[in-house]
Design a protein around this motif. Structure first.
Motif, short mmCIF file in Angstrom:
data_model
loop_
_atom_site.label_atom_id
_atom_site.label_comp_id
_atom_site.label_asym_id
_atom_site.label_seq_id
_atom_site.Cartn_x
_atom_site.Cartn_y
_atom_site.Cartn_z
N CYS A 2 0.82 -1.21 0.00
CA CYS A 2 0.00 0.00 0.00
C CYS A 2 0.86 1.26 0.00
CB CYS A 2 -0.91 -0.02 1.22
SG CYS A 2 -1.97 1.42 1.34
N HIS A 4 -0.78 4.30 0.19
CA HIS A 4 -1.65 5.33 0.74
C HIS A 4 -1.21 5.74 2.13
CE1 HIS A 4 -4.25 3.09 -2.16
NE2 HIS A 4 -4.35 4.32 -2.61
N GLU A 7 -1.82 4.19 5.80
CA GLU A 7 -1.80 2.91 5.10
C GLU A 7 -3.14 2.19 5.25
OE1 GLU A 7 0.79 -1.06 5.58
OE2 GLU A 7 1.94 0.79 5.31
N CYS A 8 -3.57 1.52 4.19
CA CYS A 8 -4.83 0.78 4.21
C CYS A 8 -4.71 -0.42 5.15
CB CYS A 8 -5.16 0.27 2.81
SG CYS A 8 -5.62 1.59 1.66
N ALA A 19 -10.15 -0.49 3.03
CA ALA A 19 -9.04 -0.22 2.11
C ALA A 19 -9.56 0.51 0.87
CB ALA A 19 -8.35 -1.52 1.72
N CYS A 34 -7.07 -2.14 -2.31
CA CYS A 34 -5.62 -1.97 -2.25
C CYS A 34 -4.92 -3.12 -1.54
CB CYS A 34 -5.30 -0.64 -1.56
SG CYS A 34 -3.56 -0.30 -1.39
N ASN A 35 -5.59 -3.74 -0.60
CA ASN A 35 -4.99 -4.82 0.18
C ASN A 35 -5.14 -6.18 -0.50
OD1 ASN A 35 -7.72 -5.21 0.57
ND2 ASN A 35 -7.69 -4.77 2.75
#
Length: 63
Positions: A2, A4, A7-8, A19, A34-35
């Motif tokens: 990730c 982001h 974080e997701c 996420a 995303c995960n």
């Protein structure tokens, strides 16, 4: 991994559905998070390791 911030949540986390979606296909009824979780419109999930999470919509109870 990730990218982001923050974080997701991981695919193992209880809040994995939070996420960020990285691909959406509403016409097919799924989104890729995303995960690595595939989230289906019926709230079922397919985890990256192949485990299936059954749909878990909350049910309204008639009074």
């Amino acid at each position: 991994m990730c990218q982001h911030r923050p974080e997701c949540p991981s695919a193992e986390s209880a809040d994995r559905e939070a996420a960020v979606p990285v691909a959406r296909h509403p016409e097919q009824g799924w989104s890729l998070l995303c995960n690595g979780v595939l989230l289906f419109e019926d709230t079922g999930e397919l985890l990256p390791d192949g485990r299936v999470i059954a749909p878990h919509r909350s049910r309204l109870i008639a009074a």
